[in-house]
Design a protein around this motif. Sequence first.
Motif, PDB file in Angstrom:
ATOM      1  N   VAL A  64     -11.502   4.924  -6.143  1.00 21.64           N
ATOM      2  CA  VAL A  64     -11.487   5.059  -7.705  1.00 21.64           C
ATOM      3  C   VAL A  64     -12.696   5.758  -8.111  1.00 21.64           C
ATOM      4  O   VAL A  64     -13.805   5.579  -7.735  1.00 21.64           O
ATOM      5  N   PHE A  65     -12.580   6.790  -9.012  1.00 24.63           N
ATOM      6  CA  PHE A  65     -13.683   7.547  -9.433  1.00 24.63           C
ATOM      7  C   PHE A  65     -13.510   7.841 -10.988  1.00 24.63           C
ATOM      8  O   PHE A  65     -12.432   7.612 -11.447  1.00 24.63           O
ATOM      9  N   GLU A  66     -14.624   8.496 -11.648  1.00 22.67           N
ATOM     10  CA  GLU A  66     -14.377   8.578 -13.036  1.00 22.67           C
ATOM     11  C   GLU A  66     -14.272  10.308 -13.407  1.00 22.67           C
ATOM     12  O   GLU A  66     -14.905  10.870 -12.682  1.00 22.67           O
ATOM     13  N   HIS A  67     -13.269  10.307 -14.066  1.00 22.94           N
ATOM     14  CA  HIS A  67     -12.943  11.635 -14.159  1.00 22.94           C
ATOM     15  C   HIS A  67     -14.047  12.480 -14.863  1.00 22.94           C
ATOM     16  O   HIS A  67     -14.734  12.149 -15.778  1.00 22.94           O
ATOM     17  N   ILE A  96     -12.535   8.783 -17.910  1.00 21.37           N
ATOM     18  CA  ILE A  96     -11.701   7.479 -17.719  1.00 21.37           C
ATOM     19  C   ILE A  96     -11.504   7.563 -16.115  1.00 21.37           C
ATOM     20  O   ILE A  96     -11.623   8.532 -15.379  1.00 21.37           O
ATOM     21  N   LEU A  97     -11.111   6.217 -15.692  1.00 19.84           N
ATOM     22  CA  LEU A  97     -11.125   6.013 -14.204  1.00 19.84           C
ATOM     23  C   LEU A  97      -9.777   6.570 -13.623  1.00 19.84           C
ATOM     24  O   LEU A  97      -8.762   6.514 -14.111  1.00 19.84           O
ATOM     25  N   TYR A  98      -9.701   7.236 -12.556  1.00 24.64           N
ATOM     26  CA  TYR A  98      -8.722   7.710 -11.721  1.00 24.64           C
ATOM     27  C   TYR A  98      -8.420   7.253 -10.364  1.00 24.64           C
ATOM     28  O   TYR A  98      -9.744   6.783  -9.883  1.00 24.64           O
ATOM     29  N   CYS A  99      -7.541   7.233  -9.906  1.00 20.84           N
ATOM     30  CA  CYS A  99      -7.416   6.720  -8.508  1.00 20.84           C
ATOM     31  C   CYS A  99      -6.702   7.855  -7.676  1.00 20.84           C
ATOM     32  O   CYS A  99      -5.789   8.584  -7.978  1.00 20.84           O
ATOM     33  N   ARG A 100      -7.162   8.062  -6.162  1.00 22.87           N
ATOM     34  CA  ARG A 100      -6.440   8.900  -5.442  1.00 22.87           C
ATOM     35  C   ARG A 100      -6.770   8.349  -3.950  1.00 22.87           C
ATOM     36  O   ARG A 100      -7.372   7.314  -3.884  1.00 22.87           O
ATOM     37  N   LEU A 101      -6.041   9.282  -3.227  1.00 26.71           N
ATOM     38  CA  LEU A 101      -6.113   8.417  -1.632  1.00 26.71           C
ATOM     39  C   LEU A 101      -7.400   9.001  -1.014  1.00 26.71           C
ATOM     40  O   LEU A 101      -7.998  10.177  -1.342  1.00 26.71           O
ATOM     41  N   PHE A 122      -5.683  -4.904  -6.984  1.00 21.50           N
ATOM     42  CA  PHE A 122      -4.941  -4.611  -5.693  1.00 21.50           C
ATOM     43  C   PHE A 122      -5.652  -3.497  -5.152  1.00 21.50           C
ATOM     44  O   PHE A 122      -5.991  -3.592  -3.802  1.00 21.50           O
ATOM     45  N   ILE A 123      -5.880  -2.266  -5.765  1.00 25.96           N
ATOM     46  CA  ILE A 123      -6.414  -1.154  -4.998  1.00 25.96           C
ATOM     47  C   ILE A 123      -7.948  -1.117  -4.653  1.00 25.96           C
ATOM     48  O   ILE A 123      -8.357  -0.481  -3.905  1.00 25.96           O
ATOM     49  N   LEU A 124      -8.678  -2.192  -5.178  1.00 26.03           N
ATOM     50  CA  LEU A 124     -10.094  -2.282  -5.116  1.00 26.03           C
ATOM     51  C   LEU A 124     -10.206  -3.113  -3.613  1.00 26.03           C
ATOM     52  O   LEU A 124     -11.421  -2.990  -3.161  1.00 26.03           O
ATOM     53  N   LYS A 125      -9.149  -3.769  -3.377  1.00 31.62           N
ATOM     54  CA  LYS A 125      -9.044  -4.569  -1.984  1.00 31.62           C
ATOM     55  C   LYS A 125      -9.197  -3.549  -0.677  1.00 31.62           C
ATOM     56  O   LYS A 125      -9.396  -4.008   0.315  1.00 31.62           O
ATOM     57  N   PHE A 126      -8.670  -2.393  -1.062  1.00 29.12           N
ATOM     58  CA  PHE A 126      -8.603  -1.660   0.061  1.00 29.12           C
ATOM     59  C   PHE A 126      -9.232   0.073  -0.174  1.00 29.12           C
ATOM     60  O   PHE A 126      -8.840   0.866  -0.417  1.00 29.12           O
ATOM     61  N   VAL A 166       0.788  -1.247  -0.107  1.00 30.17           N
ATOM     62  CA  VAL A 166      -0.140  -0.085   0.167  1.00 30.17           C
ATOM     63  C   VAL A 166       0.686   1.375  -0.057  1.00 30.17           C
ATOM     64  O   VAL A 166       0.466   2.285  -0.766  1.00 30.17           O
ATOM     65  N   LEU A 167       1.978   1.301   0.667  1.00 33.38           N
ATOM     66  CA  LEU A 167       2.880   2.510   0.784  1.00 33.38           C
ATOM     67  C   LEU A 167       3.580   2.433  -0.526  1.00 33.38           C
ATOM     68  O   LEU A 167       3.750   3.965  -0.819  1.00 33.38           O
ATOM     69  N   LYS A 168       3.846   1.715  -1.301  1.00 32.55           N
ATOM     70  CA  LYS A 168       4.538   1.708  -2.629  1.00 32.55           C
ATOM     71  C   LYS A 168       3.315   2.534  -3.634  1.00 32.55           C
ATOM     72  O   LYS A 168       3.566   3.147  -4.184  1.00 32.55           O
TER      73      LYS A 168
END
Length: 436
Positions: free
Chosen positions: A100-103, A108-113, A90-94, A53-55
Amino acid sequence: MRTFISHASKLLSTSKTLTRSMSQSTSIPRKQTRVRDHGYDDYMEVEKKVRKVLKFQDLILSQPTNMISVSRLDSLSRRIGFKQFESGRFILKFPHVFEVFEHPVQRILYCRLTRKALSQMGQENEAMLRQVPDAVTRLRKLLMLSNTGRVRLEHVRIARREFGLPDDFEYSVILKYPEYFRLFDADETRNKYIEMVEKDCGLGVCEIERVREREYREKGYDAEDIRFSFIVNFPPGFKIGKYYKIAVWKWQRLPYWSPYEDVSGYDLRSLEAQRRMEKRAVAMIHELVSLTVEKKITLERIAHFRMVMDLPKKLKEFLLQHQGIFYISTRGNHGKLHTVFLREAYKKGELVEPNELYLARRKLAELVLISPRKARLDKELVSYRRRGDEDDHMNGVERNYSDDDFEVKGNVESDTESGEESDGDSAYSDTGDISD
């Protein structure tokens, strides 16, 4: 003649047995099989997820907007060992760490904390800044453990997280405190070294010495019995024979030189001096692990300080001789990573004396352990409350509910809560009590 030979062979085998027994009664056997302690191994299973997750957090925060498209994240994650399309799963597990959201423009799908993950990172950074004076003391003691008063900058940089040092410690710690540290380049190797300016005798007290004093004052042990002893808690299932008990008892009473003491002036050729140096190596590793924030460090990073601290070459075999003091876990990287725990510092998967930085890091582990079903339920409840607020503001509209709706929602909530608890228990299960 044959009778004489057989009788002589029996006497020889008997003498070998007696010799082996006597040797076991005077020294700890060198070759010991590693006994697993599931409490520490389960701890490392959680740490394995946290490291991954840190990576991903570093990849996301390296972007200017602190968000990244899922397709680009998939390509960048291959550099850190992930396969194609593995990052998305992997990101969907946490979901409590990654969102994960749509721009809205690019579609398109984006990822943020998530906000919880950003809040945890802020708490950890604040805790690290507040404990910088303690990190300075730990670094000074680390330099005092070396036989030359200096260590390589690169070795400290690799283990900076374990010692609670910030990423820019070269500037925020070393150069900021010139009264304690000196940074220079070696002419023969062209490597940067950290050197202590002056040795402080007030810092030359080991952690095990403080523990002995506390045990003496609280429990009233005999001073002669605990003068050179270590706290020993063997893992569950460890077989302790009669000769092994005698060897441990003798080893505990064996005098040794302090890790902070200069032994260059002693004659180390005698057998007694070598035994004292072996016990000093145990005290050296004990003090090194005690200087870390979480009282654990990988065996590979201990090996970086082997030359400057006069540690044995075969560190793993050496530590296996003292499984009551240290525990080596191979979980976390397909058996290639060896993590050394200080057994006395842990009880039931938690630090006995937790610090602020350790507690801030554990909050990330808590976010990792939350079940994805719990995250989906939270979203449903939020949307349900929003719809309820909108309906309350609508005049003339009456809300009708059926009993079936309440039954379904109640079942989902109870299942989710039970699933969340089972995830936490399985991750921190205490199959073998690590305090025993």
